[in-house]
Motif scaffolding. Structure first.
Motif, PDB file in Angstrom:
ATOM      1  N   ASN A 142      -6.375 -21.451  45.822  1.00  0.00           N
ATOM      2  CA  ASN A 142      -7.158 -22.680  45.843  1.00  0.00           C
ATOM      3  C   ASN A 142      -6.676 -23.552  44.696  1.00  0.00           C
ATOM      4  O   ASN A 142      -6.714 -23.131  43.530  1.00  0.00           O
ATOM      5  N   LEU A 143      -6.221 -24.745  45.020  1.00  0.00           N
ATOM      6  CA  LEU A 143      -5.825 -25.717  44.006  1.00  0.00           C
ATOM      7  C   LEU A 143      -7.011 -26.658  43.824  1.00  0.00           C
ATOM      8  O   LEU A 143      -7.230 -27.555  44.637  1.00  0.00           O
ATOM      9  N   VAL A 144      -7.773 -26.433  42.776  1.00  0.00           N
ATOM     10  CA  VAL A 144      -9.033 -27.161  42.623  1.00  0.00           C
ATOM     11  C   VAL A 144      -8.835 -28.570  42.067  1.00  0.00           C
ATOM     12  O   VAL A 144      -9.763 -29.383  42.093  1.00  0.00           O
ATOM     13  N   ASN A 145      -7.653 -28.852  41.564  1.00  0.00           N
ATOM     14  CA  ASN A 145      -7.284 -30.216  41.183  1.00  0.00           C
ATOM     15  C   ASN A 145      -5.803 -30.371  41.505  1.00  0.00           C
ATOM     16  O   ASN A 145      -4.942 -30.055  40.681  1.00  0.00           O
ATOM     17  N   TYR A 146      -5.516 -30.842  42.715  1.00  0.00           N
ATOM     18  CA  TYR A 146      -4.131 -30.888  43.194  1.00  0.00           C
ATOM     19  C   TYR A 146      -3.299 -31.951  42.483  1.00  0.00           C
ATOM     20  O   TYR A 146      -2.069 -31.942  42.562  1.00  0.00           O
ATOM     21  N   GLU A 147      -3.951 -32.879  41.778  1.00  0.00           N
ATOM     22  CA  GLU A 147      -3.195 -33.893  41.049  1.00  0.00           C
ATOM     23  C   GLU A 147      -2.659 -33.349  39.724  1.00  0.00           C
ATOM     24  O   GLU A 147      -1.643 -33.819  39.217  1.00  0.00           O
ATOM     25  N   LYS A 148      -3.339 -32.353  39.169  1.00  0.00           N
ATOM     26  CA  LYS A 148      -2.911 -31.777  37.894  1.00  0.00           C
ATOM     27  C   LYS A 148      -2.189 -30.444  38.069  1.00  0.00           C
ATOM     28  O   LYS A 148      -1.421 -30.036  37.194  1.00  0.00           O
ATOM     29  N   SER A 149      -2.460 -29.747  39.154  1.00  0.00           N
ATOM     30  CA  SER A 149      -1.697 -28.549  39.534  1.00  0.00           C
ATOM     31  C   SER A 149      -1.274 -28.774  40.980  1.00  0.00           C
ATOM     32  O   SER A 149      -2.041 -28.531  41.914  1.00  0.00           O
ATOM     33  N   ALA A 150      -0.073 -29.277  41.160  1.00  0.00           N
ATOM     34  CA  ALA A 150       0.383 -29.743  42.467  1.00  0.00           C
ATOM     35  C   ALA A 150       0.773 -28.595  43.395  1.00  0.00           C
ATOM     36  O   ALA A 150       1.081 -27.482  42.947  1.00  0.00           O
ATOM     37  N   VAL A 151       0.782 -28.895  44.687  1.00  0.00           N
ATOM     38  CA  VAL A 151       1.151 -27.901  45.696  1.00  0.00           C
ATOM     39  C   VAL A 151       2.563 -27.381  45.443  1.00  0.00           C
ATOM     40  O   VAL A 151       2.818 -26.173  45.501  1.00  0.00           O
ATOM     41  N   TYR A 152       3.497 -28.280  45.157  1.00  0.00           N
ATOM     42  CA  TYR A 152       4.877 -27.839  44.957  1.00  0.00           C
ATOM     43  C   TYR A 152       5.009 -26.955  43.714  1.00  0.00           C
ATOM     44  O   TYR A 152       5.845 -26.045  43.679  1.00  0.00           O
ATOM     45  N   GLN A 153       4.187 -27.195  42.701  1.00  0.00           N
ATOM     46  CA  GLN A 153       4.232 -26.354  41.508  1.00  0.00           C
ATOM     47  C   GLN A 153       3.773 -24.932  41.829  1.00  0.00           C
ATOM     48  O   GLN A 153       4.389 -23.955  41.388  1.00  0.00           O
ATOM     49  N   ALA A 207     -21.417 -29.659  45.521  1.00  0.00           N
ATOM     50  CA  ALA A 207     -20.537 -30.819  45.651  1.00  0.00           C
ATOM     51  C   ALA A 207     -19.339 -30.612  44.731  1.00  0.00           C
ATOM     52  O   ALA A 207     -19.480 -30.095  43.620  1.00  0.00           O
ATOM     53  N   ARG A 208     -18.177 -30.995  45.200  1.00  0.00           N
ATOM     54  CA  ARG A 208     -16.971 -30.872  44.381  1.00  0.00           C
ATOM     55  C   ARG A 208     -15.920 -31.853  44.876  1.00  0.00           C
ATOM     56  O   ARG A 208     -16.012 -32.376  45.990  1.00  0.00           O
ATOM     57  N   VAL A 209     -14.914 -32.073  44.054  1.00  0.00           N
ATOM     58  CA  VAL A 209     -13.790 -32.904  44.482  1.00  0.00           C
ATOM     59  C   VAL A 209     -12.971 -32.107  45.496  1.00  0.00           C
ATOM     60  O   VAL A 209     -13.046 -30.874  45.528  1.00  0.00           O
ATOM     61  N   PRO A 210     -12.172 -32.778  46.331  1.00  0.00           N
ATOM     62  CA  PRO A 210     -11.377 -32.052  47.331  1.00  0.00           C
ATOM     63  C   PRO A 210     -10.416 -31.064  46.677  1.00  0.00           C
ATOM     64  O   PRO A 210      -9.810 -31.360  45.649  1.00  0.00           O
ATOM     65  N   LEU A 211     -10.300 -29.885  47.261  1.00  0.00           N
ATOM     66  CA  LEU A 211      -9.294 -28.927  46.813  1.00  0.00           C
ATOM     67  C   LEU A 211      -8.316 -28.667  47.952  1.00  0.00           C
ATOM     68  O   LEU A 211      -8.558 -29.044  49.098  1.00  0.00           O
ATOM     69  N   VAL A 212      -7.224 -28.024  47.624  1.00  0.00           N
ATOM     70  CA  VAL A 212      -6.233 -27.650  48.630  1.00  0.00           C
ATOM     71  C   VAL A 212      -6.204 -26.132  48.724  1.00  0.00           C
ATOM     72  O   VAL A 212      -5.950 -25.445  47.731  1.00  0.00           O
ATOM     73  N   ALA A 213      -6.514 -25.616  49.910  1.00  0.00           N
ATOM     74  CA  ALA A 213      -6.409 -24.176  50.162  1.00  0.00           C
ATOM     75  C   ALA A 213      -5.002 -23.923  50.693  1.00  0.00           C
ATOM     76  O   ALA A 213      -4.669 -24.298  51.818  1.00  0.00           O
ATOM     77  N   PHE A 214      -4.181 -23.300  49.866  1.00  0.00           N
ATOM     78  CA  PHE A 214      -2.754 -23.174  50.148  1.00  0.00           C
ATOM     79  C   PHE A 214      -2.330 -21.721  49.979  1.00  0.00           C
ATOM     80  O   PHE A 214      -2.581 -21.106  48.945  1.00  0.00           O
ATOM     81  N   ASN A 215      -1.706 -21.168  51.007  1.00  0.00           N
ATOM     82  CA  ASN A 215      -1.293 -19.766  50.997  1.00  0.00           C
ATOM     83  C   ASN A 215       0.216 -19.647  51.162  1.00  0.00           C
ATOM     84  O   ASN A 215       0.829 -20.408  51.916  1.00  0.00           O
TER      85      ASN A 215
END
Length: 255
Positions: free
Chosen positions: A187-198, A133-141
């Motif tokens: 993989n952005l495992v915490n998108y609120e603290k390491s954002a996609v745009y960053q 179980a984990r919080v949602p992550l963003v898989a971004f390439n």
């Protein structure tokens, strides 16, 4: 060399779907004949359960345990990871997966890598599986206009946390043979603290070092609405915008 499947439903529905999917993968995929660029250790490599709406991380952990036990009963080694991890060194998927399928035959013999479920012996056909179980992550390439995978690797090392980059980003460099390009897969495992745009801007910045351009990006699987809202706020410089201003969200809230 892999497929990402995203399933959404109630805990019971998701549990059944995950078990059925893993069972079909065990029937159809022979890891002893498998090759690919992305790190992997099993036919069903990893099954994460994430809370989306009206469900807690605790409920996800319960489902993860039940699914892990079922897969283990098929003779497949199963490791619990992230919030389901039974020991600190198993929280990070990359640490569990290290050595990949080929290296796991020896790795699994060590007491420190005894599976949480299933035999302490690698399954030749199906490999091993991680469940948790984990919080949602963003898989971004992010795709680059160079066929040189060493450049993508160097950029990935700068972007990921372990190399001194963004705290909640994991990244590797991959070659896209059919496009004659390379990719920084993240993989952005915490998108609120390491954002996609960053992550996107850091890849662009590091690419300039090698005279390489970004030619596209992609999101794998589903993505939280908030993650994309942060991107819109950054690039459009929207002031005071909130999720409540998104029409579709308001419609969903009243259903």
């Amino acid at each position: 060399n892999r497929t990402v499947l995203t399933m959404i439903g109630s805990p019971e529905q998701i549990k059944k779907a995950a078990i059925n999917t893993a069972k079909k993968a065990a029937e159809l995929i022979d890891m002893s004949k498998h090759q690919g660029a992305h790190p992997r250790m099993g036919a069903t490599d990893v099954i994460p359960f994430t809370p989306v709406s009206n469900v807690s991380i605790g409920e996800c952990k319960e489902v993860a345990l039940e699914v892990a036990a079922e897969i283990g009963s098929w003779g497949i080694p199963v490791y619990l990871y992230e919030d389901s991890a039974t020991r600190p060194e198993r929280r990070n998927l990359a640490d569990i997966r290290k050595g990949q399928y080929e290296g796991f035959f020896e790795k699994i013999k060590g007491e420190e890598w005894k599976p949480d479920f299933g035999p302490q012996e690698m399954n030749v056909k199906s490999g091993a599986t991680a469940v948790g179980a984990r919080v949602p992550l963003v898989a971004f390439n992010v795709n680059l206009d160079t066929p040189d995978v060493e450049i993508a690797d160097k950029i990935a090392k700068k972007v990921r946390y372990i190399g001194g980059g963004l705290r909640y980003v994991k990244a590797i460099g991959l070659k896209l043979e059919e496009r004659n390009q390379t990719q920084v897969s993240m993989n952005l495992v915490n998108y609120e603290k390491s954002a996609v745009y960053q992550a996107f801007e850091m890849v662009k910045m590091e690419a300039k070092r090698y005279g390489v351009n970004v030619v596209g990006s992609e999101v794998i699987g589903t993505v939280p609405m908030k993650a994309l809202l942060d991107v819109a706020e950054y690039y459009l410089q929207i002031e005071g915008f909130s999720l409540d201003q998104i029409l579709e969200k308001r419609l969903l809230d009243v259903q």
